[in-house]
Scaffold this motif. Structure first.
Motif, PDB file in Angstrom:
ATOM      1  N   THR A   1      65.928  65.945  23.700  1.00 25.47           N
ATOM      2  CA  THR A   1      66.744  64.800  23.291  1.00 25.47           C
ATOM      3  C   THR A   1      67.153  63.979  24.508  1.00 25.47           C
ATOM      4  O   THR A   1      67.636  64.533  25.495  1.00 25.47           O
ATOM      5  N   ILE A   2      66.958  62.673  24.412  1.00 27.69           N
ATOM      6  CA  ILE A   2      67.370  61.780  25.500  1.00 27.69           C
ATOM      7  C   ILE A   2      68.875  61.596  25.400  1.00 27.69           C
ATOM      8  O   ILE A   2      69.374  61.037  24.425  1.00 27.69           O
ATOM      9  N   LEU A   3      69.612  62.076  26.412  1.00 24.46           N
ATOM     10  CA  LEU A   3      71.072  61.991  26.389  1.00 24.46           C
ATOM     11  C   LEU A   3      71.593  60.843  27.239  1.00 24.46           C
ATOM     12  O   LEU A   3      72.521  60.142  26.850  1.00 24.46           O
ATOM     13  N   PHE A   4      71.021  60.668  28.426  1.00 25.39           N
ATOM     14  CA  PHE A   4      71.482  59.643  29.360  1.00 25.39           C
ATOM     15  C   PHE A   4      70.278  58.935  29.962  1.00 25.39           C
ATOM     16  O   PHE A   4      69.176  59.472  29.973  1.00 25.39           O
ATOM     17  N   PHE A   5      70.499  57.738  30.484  1.00 27.39           N
ATOM     18  CA  PHE A   5      69.462  57.018  31.198  1.00 27.39           C
ATOM     19  C   PHE A   5      70.093  56.267  32.358  1.00 27.39           C
ATOM     20  O   PHE A   5      71.288  55.999  32.371  1.00 27.39           O
ATOM     21  N   GLN A   6      69.268  55.961  33.353  1.00 29.88           N
ATOM     22  CA  GLN A   6      69.751  55.291  34.556  1.00 29.88           C
ATOM     23  C   GLN A   6      68.718  54.274  35.002  1.00 29.88           C
ATOM     24  O   GLN A   6      67.528  54.592  35.094  1.00 29.88           O
ATOM     25  N   GLU A   7      69.160  53.059  35.262  1.00 28.04           N
ATOM     26  CA  GLU A   7      68.258  52.026  35.775  1.00 28.04           C
ATOM     27  C   GLU A   7      68.427  51.955  37.289  1.00 28.04           C
ATOM     28  O   GLU A   7      69.535  51.763  37.783  1.00 28.04           O
ATOM     29  N   ARG A   8      67.333  52.136  38.004  1.00 30.43           N
ATOM     30  CA  ARG A   8      67.338  52.155  39.465  1.00 30.43           C
ATOM     31  C   ARG A   8      68.486  53.009  39.993  1.00 30.43           C
ATOM     32  O   ARG A   8      68.575  54.176  39.687  1.00 30.43           O
ATOM     33  N   ASP A   9      69.394  52.442  40.807  1.00 26.90           N
ATOM     34  CA  ASP A   9      70.509  53.223  41.353  1.00 26.90           C
ATOM     35  C   ASP A   9      71.808  52.966  40.599  1.00 26.90           C
ATOM     36  O   ASP A   9      72.890  53.236  41.112  1.00 26.90           O
ATOM     37  N   GLY A  10      71.699  52.429  39.395  1.00 24.20           N
ATOM     38  CA  GLY A  10      72.895  52.146  38.593  1.00 24.20           C
ATOM     39  C   GLY A  10      73.527  53.416  38.062  1.00 24.20           C
ATOM     40  O   GLY A  10      73.063  54.531  38.335  1.00 24.20           O
ATOM     41  N   PRO A  11      74.581  53.264  37.283  1.00 18.57           N
ATOM     42  CA  PRO A  11      75.239  54.451  36.717  1.00 18.57           C
ATOM     43  C   PRO A  11      74.391  55.078  35.613  1.00 18.57           C
ATOM     44  O   PRO A  11      73.580  54.403  34.979  1.00 18.57           O
TER      45      PRO A  11
ATOM     46  N   LEU B   1      65.183  58.853  32.494  1.00 18.15           N
ATOM     47  CA  LEU B   1      65.794  59.419  31.295  1.00 18.15           C
ATOM     48  C   LEU B   1      66.185  60.859  31.573  1.00 18.15           C
ATOM     49  O   LEU B   1      65.392  61.615  32.139  1.00 18.15           O
ATOM     50  N   CYS B   2      67.381  61.253  31.190  1.00 17.35           N
ATOM     51  CA  CYS B   2      67.823  62.645  31.297  1.00 17.35           C
ATOM     52  C   CYS B   2      67.633  63.276  29.920  1.00 17.35           C
ATOM     53  O   CYS B   2      68.252  62.844  28.938  1.00 17.35           O
ATOM     54  N   VAL B   3      66.762  64.283  29.854  1.00 13.46           N
ATOM     55  CA  VAL B   3      66.376  64.880  28.578  1.00 13.46           C
ATOM     56  C   VAL B   3      66.771  66.350  28.559  1.00 13.46           C
ATOM     57  O   VAL B   3      66.439  67.105  29.475  1.00 13.46           O
ATOM     58  N   ILE B   4      67.507  66.746  27.523  1.00 11.09           N
ATOM     59  CA  ILE B   4      67.890  68.146  27.328  1.00 11.09           C
ATOM     60  C   ILE B   4      67.398  68.560  25.943  1.00 11.09           C
ATOM     61  O   ILE B   4      67.663  67.876  24.961  1.00 11.09           O
ATOM     62  N   SER B   5      66.681  69.670  25.864  1.00 10.74           N
ATOM     63  CA  SER B   5      66.155  70.185  24.588  1.00 10.74           C
ATOM     64  C   SER B   5      65.405  69.103  23.807  1.00 10.74           C
ATOM     65  O   SER B   5      65.536  69.004  22.586  1.00 10.74           O
TER      66      SER B   5
END
Length: 184
Positions: free
Chosen positions: A69-79, A63-67
């Motif tokens: 808030t979860i903004l983006f997520f990535q499964e394994r080597d997917g986008p 999970l990519c978290v800024i402040s």
């Protein structure tokens, strides 16, 4: 399979701030996948260069978290895939597919999107895409996306083969990620 069907703060392990070089890599990967964000400078709003970026792990999903808030997520080597809240703010960022009415309840319960649900006369393949490409899934006659997924076959094959799984459902409305947008 939707990865966030049952998802809570306890499922996130090892939430840690990443080095600026790692943050730049994540930001570059997101810009490469979604050029619209860089072309319109929206990436500056979503992931400002000076902002601390945190990455949390949830099984084999990052999970990519800024402040908080979860903004983006990535499964394994997917986008890297946007949360639906981000997608609703910037709907032009992703390729779009629209399902027929019959698919809606299944998609909202976490099912993958089958080819016939995308080739029905009420459905629309708005944008062409290749295997492994991220797509936003919209419901017939609805304005906002109901799911985010990854193409399991190209849009050309979806039309030609017209059977089997067309899109793997990664995140949908009312799943655990939708219900828990903040991770504080």
């Amino acid at each position: 399979m939707a990865y966030f069907k049952k998802f809570s703060r306890e499922d996130v392990s090892n939430l840690s701030q990443v080095k600026s070089s790692v943050a730049r890599g994540i930001r570059a990967a997101i810009c490469e996948t979604y050029p619209y964000l860089e072309e319109t400078d929206i990436i500056e709003t979503l992931i400002p260069k000076k902002e601390s970026v945190y990455v949390g792990k949830c099984g084999h999903v990052q999970l990519c978290v800024i402040s908080g808030t979860i903004l983006f997520f990535q499964e394994r080597d997917g986008p890297w895939l946007p949360s639906l809240r981000v997608l609703h703010q910037y709907p032009e960022m992703m390729k779009r597919l629209r399902t027929d009415k019959g698919a809606i309840k299944f998609v909202l319960s976490g099912a993958n999107i089958m080819c016939p649900g995308l080739t029905h006369p009420d459905a629309t393949i708005h944008d062409e895409g290749d295997v492994g490409g991220p797509v936003a899934i919209y419901a017939c006659d609805k304005e906002h996306a109901m799911a985010v997924g990854v193409l399991k076959m190209s849009t050309a094959d979806i039309r030609a083969v017209n059977k089997g799984i067309g899109v793997e459902n990664m995140h949908h409305l009312n799943d655990g990620l939708w219900k828990m947008p903040n991770i504080n």
